[in-house]
Each structure stands twice: as C-alpha cells, then as structure tokens.
Scaffold this motif. Structure first.
Motif, PDB file in Angstrom:
ATOM      1  N   ARG A 140       0.870  -1.175   0.000  1.00  0.00           N
ATOM      2  CA  ARG A 140       0.000   0.000   0.000  1.00  0.00           C
ATOM      3  C   ARG A 140       0.921   1.244   0.000  1.00  0.00           C
ATOM      4  NH1 ARG A 140      -4.821  -1.974   2.696  1.00  0.00           N
ATOM      5  NH2 ARG A 140      -4.828  -4.225   2.291  1.00  0.00           N
ATOM      6  N   PRO A 141       1.022   2.019  -1.096  1.00  0.00           N
ATOM      7  CA  PRO A 141       1.982   3.142  -1.196  1.00  0.00           C
ATOM      8  C   PRO A 141       1.509   4.385  -0.436  1.00  0.00           C
ATOM      9  CG  PRO A 141       0.738   2.947  -3.215  1.00  0.00           C
ATOM     10  CD  PRO A 141       0.304   1.801  -2.366  1.00  0.00           C
ATOM     11  N   VAL A 142       1.253   4.208   0.843  1.00  0.00           N
ATOM     12  CA  VAL A 142       0.833   5.309   1.713  1.00  0.00           C
ATOM     13  C   VAL A 142       1.561   5.147   3.045  1.00  0.00           C
ATOM     14  CG1 VAL A 142      -1.423   5.639   0.641  1.00  0.00           C
ATOM     15  CG2 VAL A 142      -1.158   3.962   2.470  1.00  0.00           C
ATOM     16  N   GLU A 143       1.534   6.231   3.850  1.00  0.00           N
ATOM     17  CA  GLU A 143       2.216   6.167   5.133  1.00  0.00           C
ATOM     18  C   GLU A 143       1.471   5.303   6.152  1.00  0.00           C
ATOM     19  OE1 GLU A 143       1.709   8.744   3.392  1.00  0.00           O
ATOM     20  OE2 GLU A 143       3.563   9.914   3.149  1.00  0.00           O
ATOM     21  N   ASN A 144       0.175   5.171   6.018  1.00  0.00           N
ATOM     22  CA  ASN A 144      -0.630   4.372   6.940  1.00  0.00           C
ATOM     23  C   ASN A 144      -1.461   3.390   6.115  1.00  0.00           C
ATOM     24  OD1 ASN A 144      -2.489   3.322   8.767  1.00  0.00           O
ATOM     25  ND2 ASN A 144      -2.565   5.221   9.954  1.00  0.00           N
ATOM     26  N   VAL A 145      -1.258   2.114   6.390  1.00  0.00           N
ATOM     27  CA  VAL A 145      -1.881   1.078   5.561  1.00  0.00           C
ATOM     28  C   VAL A 145      -3.400   1.151   5.576  1.00  0.00           C
ATOM     29  CG1 VAL A 145      -2.005  -0.660   7.392  1.00  0.00           C
ATOM     30  CG2 VAL A 145      -1.741  -1.372   5.006  1.00  0.00           C
ATOM     31  N   SER A 146      -3.939   1.692   6.646  1.00  0.00           N
ATOM     32  CA  SER A 146      -5.398   1.742   6.750  1.00  0.00           C
ATOM     33  C   SER A 146      -6.006   2.813   5.874  1.00  0.00           C
ATOM     34  CB  SER A 146      -5.803   1.973   8.200  1.00  0.00           C
ATOM     35  OG  SER A 146      -5.322   3.235   8.646  1.00  0.00           O
ATOM     36  N   LYS A 147      -5.147   3.681   5.279  1.00  0.00           N
ATOM     37  CA  LYS A 147      -5.665   4.768   4.463  1.00  0.00           C
ATOM     38  C   LYS A 147      -5.798   4.407   2.984  1.00  0.00           C
ATOM     39  CE  LYS A 147      -5.652   7.580   7.999  1.00  0.00           C
ATOM     40  NZ  LYS A 147      -6.922   8.051   8.583  1.00  0.00           N
ATOM     41  N   GLY A 199     -10.449 -14.204 -12.383  1.00  0.00           N
ATOM     42  CA  GLY A 199     -11.834 -13.861 -12.103  1.00  0.00           C
ATOM     43  C   GLY A 199     -12.010 -13.376 -10.691  1.00  0.00           C
ATOM     44  N   ALA A 200     -13.016 -13.878 -10.048  1.00  0.00           N
ATOM     45  CA  ALA A 200     -13.388 -13.382  -8.724  1.00  0.00           C
ATOM     46  C   ALA A 200     -12.353 -13.724  -7.668  1.00  0.00           C
ATOM     47  CB  ALA A 200     -14.741 -13.960  -8.312  1.00  0.00           C
ATOM     48  N   HIS A 201     -11.373 -14.583  -7.995  1.00  0.00           N
ATOM     49  CA  HIS A 201     -10.389 -14.995  -7.006  1.00  0.00           C
ATOM     50  C   HIS A 201      -9.174 -14.081  -6.974  1.00  0.00           C
ATOM     51  CE1 HIS A 201     -12.608 -18.689  -6.336  1.00  0.00           C
ATOM     52  NE2 HIS A 201     -12.691 -18.836  -7.643  1.00  0.00           N
ATOM     53  N   ASN A 202      -9.227 -12.916  -7.597  1.00  0.00           N
ATOM     54  CA  ASN A 202      -8.095 -11.995  -7.599  1.00  0.00           C
ATOM     55  C   ASN A 202      -8.043 -11.268  -6.256  1.00  0.00           C
ATOM     56  OD1 ASN A 202      -5.977 -10.310  -8.312  1.00  0.00           O
ATOM     57  ND2 ASN A 202      -7.391  -8.777  -9.157  1.00  0.00           N
ATOM     58  N   PHE A 203      -7.402 -11.897  -5.295  1.00  0.00           N
ATOM     59  CA  PHE A 203      -7.248 -11.282  -3.985  1.00  0.00           C
ATOM     60  C   PHE A 203      -5.930 -11.775  -3.405  1.00  0.00           C
ATOM     61  CE2 PHE A 203      -9.162 -15.370  -3.280  1.00  0.00           C
ATOM     62  CZ  PHE A 203      -8.476 -15.868  -2.188  1.00  0.00           C
ATOM     63  N   THR A 204      -5.503 -11.161  -2.331  1.00  0.00           N
ATOM     64  CA  THR A 204      -4.305 -11.608  -1.628  1.00  0.00           C
ATOM     65  C   THR A 204      -4.597 -11.632  -0.141  1.00  0.00           C
ATOM     66  OG1 THR A 204      -1.981 -11.109  -1.152  1.00  0.00           O
ATOM     67  CG2 THR A 204      -3.430  -9.228  -1.537  1.00  0.00           C
ATOM     68  N   ASN A 205      -4.051 -12.592   0.514  1.00  0.00           N
ATOM     69  CA  ASN A 205      -4.210 -12.665   1.966  1.00  0.00           C
ATOM     70  C   ASN A 205      -2.868 -12.443   2.672  1.00  0.00           C
ATOM     71  OD1 ASN A 205      -2.849 -15.038   1.527  1.00  0.00           O
ATOM     72  ND2 ASN A 205      -4.696 -16.330   1.708  1.00  0.00           N
ATOM     73  N   ALA A 206      -1.932 -11.810   1.925  1.00  0.00           N
ATOM     74  CA  ALA A 206      -0.633 -11.505   2.522  1.00  0.00           C
ATOM     75  C   ALA A 206      -0.761 -10.346   3.514  1.00  0.00           C
ATOM     76  CB  ALA A 206       0.367 -11.143   1.425  1.00  0.00           C
ATOM     77  N   THR A 207       0.229 -10.246   4.403  1.00  0.00           N
ATOM     78  CA  THR A 207       0.256  -9.125   5.356  1.00  0.00           C
ATOM     79  C   THR A 207       0.532  -7.827   4.607  1.00  0.00           C
ATOM     80  OG1 THR A 207       1.106 -10.588   7.084  1.00  0.00           O
ATOM     81  CG2 THR A 207       1.378  -8.202   7.410  1.00  0.00           C
ATOM     82  N   PRO A 208      -0.323  -6.817   4.731  1.00  0.00           N
ATOM     83  CA  PRO A 208      -0.107  -5.574   3.968  1.00  0.00           C
ATOM     84  C   PRO A 208       1.111  -4.785   4.504  1.00  0.00           C
ATOM     85  CG  PRO A 208      -2.008  -5.361   5.423  1.00  0.00           C
ATOM     86  CD  PRO A 208      -1.578  -6.777   5.517  1.00  0.00           C
ATOM     87  N   TYR A 209       1.825  -4.178   3.561  1.00  0.00           N
ATOM     88  CA  TYR A 209       2.971  -3.308   3.891  1.00  0.00           C
ATOM     89  C   TYR A 209       2.665  -1.897   3.412  1.00  0.00           C
ATOM     90  CZ  TYR A 209       6.461  -6.821   5.285  1.00  0.00           C
ATOM     91  OH  TYR A 209       7.175  -7.771   5.957  1.00  0.00           O
ATOM     92  N   ASP A 210       2.848  -0.912   4.305  1.00  0.00           N
ATOM     93  CA  ASP A 210       2.792   0.488   3.841  1.00  0.00           C
ATOM     94  C   ASP A 210       4.229   0.960   3.623  1.00  0.00           C
ATOM     95  OD1 ASP A 210       3.807   0.964   6.371  1.00  0.00           O
ATOM     96  OD2 ASP A 210       1.884   1.635   7.193  1.00  0.00           O
ATOM     97  N   LEU A 211       4.400   2.235   3.302  1.00  0.00           N
ATOM     98  CA  LEU A 211       5.728   2.763   2.977  1.00  0.00           C
ATOM     99  C   LEU A 211       6.678   2.659   4.164  1.00  0.00           C
ATOM    100  CD1 LEU A 211       4.602   5.884   0.924  1.00  0.00           C
ATOM    101  CD2 LEU A 211       5.678   3.808   0.030  1.00  0.00           C
TER     102      LEU A 211
END
Length: 757
Positions: free
Chosen positions: A426-433, A447-459
C-alpha cells in the motif's frame, strides 16, 4: 378327457401310443425331469389297513413287502410293460434327491440282475428299499443280505448310524408281462396313526408332495370304514379341490356284512355317482385275502373269483355300470386316463424345457467366462489391459478424459492459492488509508479470485525492512536482502498449497488404481489382493519420489531468486511502479464496513413529487460544461504562450520536488514484479512435476513391476498362478449347475424329439 377315453385299451394304435408316451415319461423321470417339470403320473395313497398293498399286488401280479407298522419308507414306481416273452422284472434305484435337495444329475442304479421268478421279487424289493434309505453305502452291500439282516435297518441304532427314516428317492420296478396293459404308477407308504409323531408327519409330507400338480391320485378306500374317516381322501381333496384328478378305489367289498344295509346303500350311491362325486369316478375291487394269497393263485384265478363275487353278490350285481368293477376295468381306465393326460401335458413341457434352456443361458452370460488359456497368459492379459487403461487415463487418450480434467481442477485451485500469496503493498504512510491494489490482468485471468491474503505493507513498513537489511552498502544503494526478504515471505507460503495439490492428485490416482483393481481383477479375489499389494507398494514408492520432486521444485524458486525473462520482469516492474506512484498521489481508501439500513416506512416507500427546480435542464448543463476548462489545461496553455510548447502532464511532474519514499516505491515494484514472474513459473512447473514424477512415472513403470513380480520363470510359477486365478467357489458352482441343467434340459428335448412329441 379327450374322445380317446372311449377307446379300448387293447386297440392297437391306441396301445402303441400309450406305450410310447409311458416310455417317454419314464425316460424323462430317469434323467431327472421331475425336479424341473410336473410330469403326469399315477400316485397310489391309502391308509394302513386300506388294502393298498393287496391292490398293488393285484394290479402288478407280484408280491410286495408286508409288515406290521410302516413297511414301505420310500416311493415305489411300478412300470408295467406288455411283452411277448416270458415274465420278468427288473429292479433299479433312482436317486434324484440328496437329503431333500435335488441332485444336478440324477442317478439310476440297477439293483441286481433281472428276475424271472415272481417269488424272488418280495425280498428283492425289501433289499432295494433298504439300499435307498442308505445312500451313503454301496447298493451291492444289500444284495446278499437275509430278511433278518435287513430288519436291523429299522432300528434306532441304524438310524443313528445314518440310515434315513424316509426318502424321496424311488425304488423302480419294471415288469414285463404279456398279460398286462401298459401302465405306470407310484405306490407311497400307507398313512398311519399309531406311530411316533415324526414318522406320521414324514408319511403325510411324502404323500402331500407327491400328489400335487398333474398327478392322478388313486385313493384306496376300505369299504369297512366310513368315507368321512378316510385321511387319504382328505389329503386328495386338499390337493385336488376340483375333484378332477382323483380316482377312488373301494376295497374289501367282501368284508361288508350282510346286515350292513345302510353301509351298502351308501357305497352304492358313491359307485353310481350320487354321493361324494369325483369326475373320474370310483372303482370297486375284490382283492385276495390271506388264505388266497397263501394258495399262490394266478392273476387269472384271482380275477375270476372277483368277477364271480360281483356277479352274485348284492347290491354290487345290481349296479348298471359294470365297468366300475374289477382289477381289469381299473387298470384299463388308469392306463387310458394317464395316456390322455400325458398326451395333453407333454407337448407343453417341451416348450417349457426350451424356455428354461434360454433362461439358463442368460444366467450363464451374466457370469464371468471360464478361463480359456493358461493362468499365466490370462493374468498377463488382465495386467496389460489394466496398465493400458491406466496410461490412457494419465495421458488423456481415447475416452479416458475425466482423470485429467479432475487433475486440472486441482491445478487451477493451486494457481488461485498461489495468487493469493501475492505481496500486498500500500503506497501510503498508513496502511489503513489505502485499499489493496488489484491487477486488471489477473482479474481477467482468475476472475473473482483476484485477492491476496498476505500481510499488507505500507511505505514505513518497507522502509523498516530496508533499514534492517543494510550492511556494507554504499549510500543510495538499496540492499538486495530487503527485496529478497520480502520476496521470500511470499514464496515460503507456497509449500502448503503445493503439497495440498500433490495430495489431491495422488489421492485421486490412488482411488483410480483401487477402483480399477476392483473392476479388473474382481473375478479372482486372491489375484486381486496380490496385485493390489504390488500396486500399493509401487504407488507409495512413486508418491515418495513425487514429494521429493515437489520439494526440489519449491526449493528452486527460493534460491537463487533468478530469471532470464527480463523483458517480462521489466514490463511488470514499470506497470506496478506506475500504479504505486499513482496510488501514492491519489490513495483510494478501503470501503467502509456495511451499515445496516433500517427498512423504510410505508410513507417513505411512496414516490416523491418531481421538483423541477432541483434539476436544471440538460441544455443549461451542457453549456456550462463547454465553458469550464481544467486547471491542467490552463497551465499547459499558459506555458505554450510563453514559448514552452509540446509539454505534457508528465513533464509538469518534474517541477515537483522528489518523493521522499521513492526508494520504497521502487522496492515495492521490484518485489511485486519478481513475484509475478515466479508465480507464472510455479503454476506451470509444479503441475508438470506432479504429472511426470507421479502419474506418468507410475503409469510407465507399473506394467514392468507387476509382470516382474509374478516371477513367471520360477519353479512354482504354474501352481502359484493357478491358485491366484482360482475363482470364487460360488461362481464356479453356479456355472457348473447351469451347465449341468442345460445338458439335462437338452437331454429332455432330445427325448421329446426321439419320441416325435
């Protein structure tokens, strides 16, 4: 009956026909037809004191065994044949049952040589009856026994040693006499009451079974007793409620006292058909008493005495129908009735025999065919077929597509799981934004399975990884370890879905092998178990190797992190770097959680009136839009007027100060690009690894393993393989029984053909 009932039995054409049909019926019984068909016959039943033995003697002209209690303990079939030669008779034993179970192939055993002296018949019949009751002993054993020795087989000790109390097998006596009419009948043990209950029930059961179906029931009724007291007549009426198959024979008319007027009137009404009617009627016979028997009178002398009695004794001499009196009239009528019944029934039995043959053949077709070759050849053929079908399934040849289609479903599931391990930057300072960034290309592909369950990383998260990875790098150099760490975080999560995929495919292969083994070798349980042991051991070996191969494939993705597909890597890197920069400028927040909306009130459900003031006309809106100019266009126009022509929006970004997180954005793009390259690689390599290391490897080697394990060259190979292909006893027994039955039915058809029926 047909019109032939009016013919005299002595008529040449009718007599020839009668002898032919009786001989055919006899031959059919000898080959066991009575266990499959209801053959017409005459069955003689009566009480113990009904004069039944005397009746049989009068009809046949021979002496039969007589004792107190139950003497006869099996059926006795008497076949009378008119012959031009001297009197003779032949005794044989017909074994059709084994403890009440019909034999597949009946046995007819000659019992001693033909007899030419009537005085030898009685003791010979005693011996034959004892032989029938002792089927576990050779009949020859009893030929030389005396009358006293034979009495032992009526004792409890003999019964305990295996002598049967009663038997459904038959003593058969063929009589050849120039003075007799063609006739065959079955004499049953006399019905008794003063014996133990088991014996009484056995006699009743034997009689009940014999008088069913197409039997003509000849009931001996003593005129010294009331008709209502006759157990034999009650059995006949139960078996023949329509009274169309029963013939009454009234015995002992000479024992009815002169003063028994009521009794004489009752019997006269019966003989004249006015009481206790039977369709075939009643016959009255006078039989030799003990004194006359001791005189050894001839048949002619005995019949003359009887004829004189009926002509001179009242009320019998007053009855108009004289054909109802005497043994000759009875024999003549019996022969006529039996012949007509045989003429009516036998042709229908021929059609039944053909139907039964067809039914047996259909049952045979449902059974596995017997082995046609040596066990080794049969086993090799089954193995070749099994392994051939396995290869077709694994390689998708012919009509065997389902196995591959199911495996492809497992590989697709693996692809989706690997895609879900993609890094979530997530190219932001806070991942929740910022919401997770999707890939349009992957969306179209998965198709509908385009998702990721990896741990999100912000900048800041990426920056922290970079700082933790710095070693001796010069300034402005991003450590490769930072990128490697982020990449391996994704790749380490590939092990579980990879082995899940292998497990899915291997389980399917195992089930397929087990099912095919059950199908291909089910005929031979021992061979099936043996082959399955070999298959299972080979499967386990190949499965272990495939696990190692999958482990190597996964390890190759983790070290080194390498690709020569630079063009694709660069293009994906540029795409994601652009995406991250764009999202950096214009972050898209995650969608808010859904808020429950209360149901509108009934008033709110009514449509509101349209307010034209709230909606300007489309013409005014269009004019306003045409006049509005974006700030970007204004800036580019102003620069053009100052002489800076040809500038674009990208050129304007150079006027902005550099992004303080540019290095982090680059790391995000590099990691995401390499993941894409590795992802594209593993979703092909792992399925191919499983196919080659497990499915194809097993399919290509199984035939050699199975054949080699048979050890065809060993000394014990022949005996060992023969034991392996020994089919279930129930199958072989059923096949043998059907084959034997068909042979017997064909023999029956041959008899019909031979006699022109």
């Amino acid at each position: 009956m047909s019109d032939s009932t009016n013919m005299e039995i002595s008529t040449t054409e009718y007599a020839t026909r009668a002898k032919k049909l009786l001989k055919l019926a006899l031959n059919l019984r000898d080959i066991g037809a009575e266990t499959d068909f209801d053959l017409p016959r005459i069955v003689v039943i009566g009480g113990q004191s009904a004069g039944k033995s005397s009746l049989v003697e009068a009809v046949t002209g021979i002496r039969v065994p007589r004792d107190s209690g139950t003497c006869t303990r099996c059926p006795m079939e008497c076949n009378m044949n008119d012959s031009t030669g001297d009197w003779s008779c032949k005794i044989s034993l017909r074994f059709v049952y084994d403890k009440d179970v019909a034999l597949a192939t009946p046995r007819v055993v000659d019992f001693g040589p033909p007899l030419t002296d009537k005085s030898d018949v009685e003791i010979a019949l005693r011996k034959a009856q004892v032989a029938i009751l002792n089927p576990h002993r050779s009949p020859e054993t009893f030929l030389s026994m005396t009358n006293d020795e034979l009495k032992y087989y009526r004792t409890d000790e003999a019964f305990e040693e295996g002598t049967e109390k009663f038997s459904h097998n038959t003593v058969r006596i063929d009589i050849y006499d120039a003075t007799c009419a063609p006739l065959t009948f079955v004499d049953l043990p006399g019905l008794i009451q003063n014996e133990e209950g088991e014996v009484v029930n056995m006699v009743i059961d034997l009689a009940t079974r014999q008088i069913q179906g197409n039997s003509l029931i000849l009931v001996a009724v003593p005129m010294t007793d009331d008709m209502r007291n006759q157990k034999a007549m009650r059995l006949a009426r139960d078996a023949d409620p329509g009274k169309v198959r029963t013939i009454g024979v009234l015995t002992k008319p000479d024992a009815v006292g002169a003063g028994a007027i009521g009794s004489k009137e009752a019997w006269t009404a019966i003989l004249e058909g006015r009481s206790d009617e039977l369709r075939l009627g009643y016959y009255c016979v006078r039989l030799a008493d003990d004194e006359e028997r001791s005189m050894n009178l001839s048949r002619t002398e005995t019949q003359d005495l009887a004829r004189m009695f009926f002509q001179t004794t009242s009320p019998w001499n007053t009855i108009a129908d004289r054909s109802r009196f005497g043994i000759p009239s009875l024999v003549k009528a019996l022969s006529r009735h039996l012949t007509d019944l045989l003429d009516e029934i036998l042709p229908t039995l021929k059609a039944q025999a053909q139907r039964k043959i067809d039914e047996c053949r259909k049952e045979l077709e449902l059974l596995p065919a017997p082995l046609m070759h040596e066990p080794s050849a049969e086993i090799l053929e089954m193995i070749n077929k099994f392994c051939g079908e396995l290869k077709e399934a694994v390689y998708g040849k012919g009509n065997f597509k389902l196995f591959i289609q199911q495996n492809q479903a497992s590989y697709r599931a693996f692809k989706i799981k690997i895609r879900s391990t993609a890094p979530d930057f997530r190219p932001v300072e806070n991942v929740s934004k910022c919401a997770a960034i999707s890939d349009v290309e992957e969306s179209d592909e998965i198709g509908a399975h385009n998702f990721t369950n990896a741990t999100p990383y912000d900048l800041y998260g990426v920056r922290r990884v970079i700082k933790e990875s710095i070693a001796w790098e010069l300034p402005h150099n991003i450590p490769f370890d930072a990128k490697s760490r982020l990449i391996l975080e994704c790749l380490e999560r590939w092990d579980a879905p990879a082995f899940e995929c292998l497990s899915s495919v291997s389980t399917r292969l195992y089930s397929y092998l087990h099912e095919k083994n059950q199908e291909q070798f089910k005929r031979f349980p021992k061979l099936q178990a043996y082959i399955w042991q070999l298959i299972e051991a080979h499967f386990n070996s190949r499965h272990e190797l495939s696990q190692q191969a999958v482990q190597v494939t996964l390890a190759m993705e983790k070290s080194p992190l390498y690709t020569q597909n630079h063009h694709y890597l660069d293009s994906v890197r540029d795409k994601w770097l652009s995406k991250y920069r764009e999202r950096r400028k214009n972050p898209i927040p995650p969608p808010p959680p859904p808020v429950p909306v209360p149901a509108p009130s009934p008033a709110a459900r009514r449509p509101a009136a349209f307010d034209h003031r709230l909606y300007p006309s489309s013409v005014g809106v269009a004019a306003h839009m045409e006049e509005e100019v974006s700030p970007l266009d204004e800036a580019l126009s102003a620069l053009a007027r100052l002489g800076y022509r040809g500038l674009t929006e990208t050129d304007l970004t150079r006027l902005s100060p550099p992004d303080s997180f540019e290095e982090e954005l680059i790391v995000m793009a590099d990691v995401r690009a390499y993941f894409q390259v590795a992802y594209k690689r593993i979703i092909d390599n792992l399925p191919l690894t499983i196919e080659h290391a497990l499915n194809q490897s097993l399919a290509n080697s199984l035939q050699f393993v199975l054949v080699d394990s048979l050890a065809l060259g060993s000394a014990d190979a022949s005996a060992r393989l023969k034991e392996l292909v020994a089919e279930e006893s129930s199958i072989s027994m059923k096949r043998d029984a059907l084959t034997t039955k068909i042979a017997k039915l064909k023999g029956i058809l041959d008899e019909f053909t031979r006699f022109g029926v």
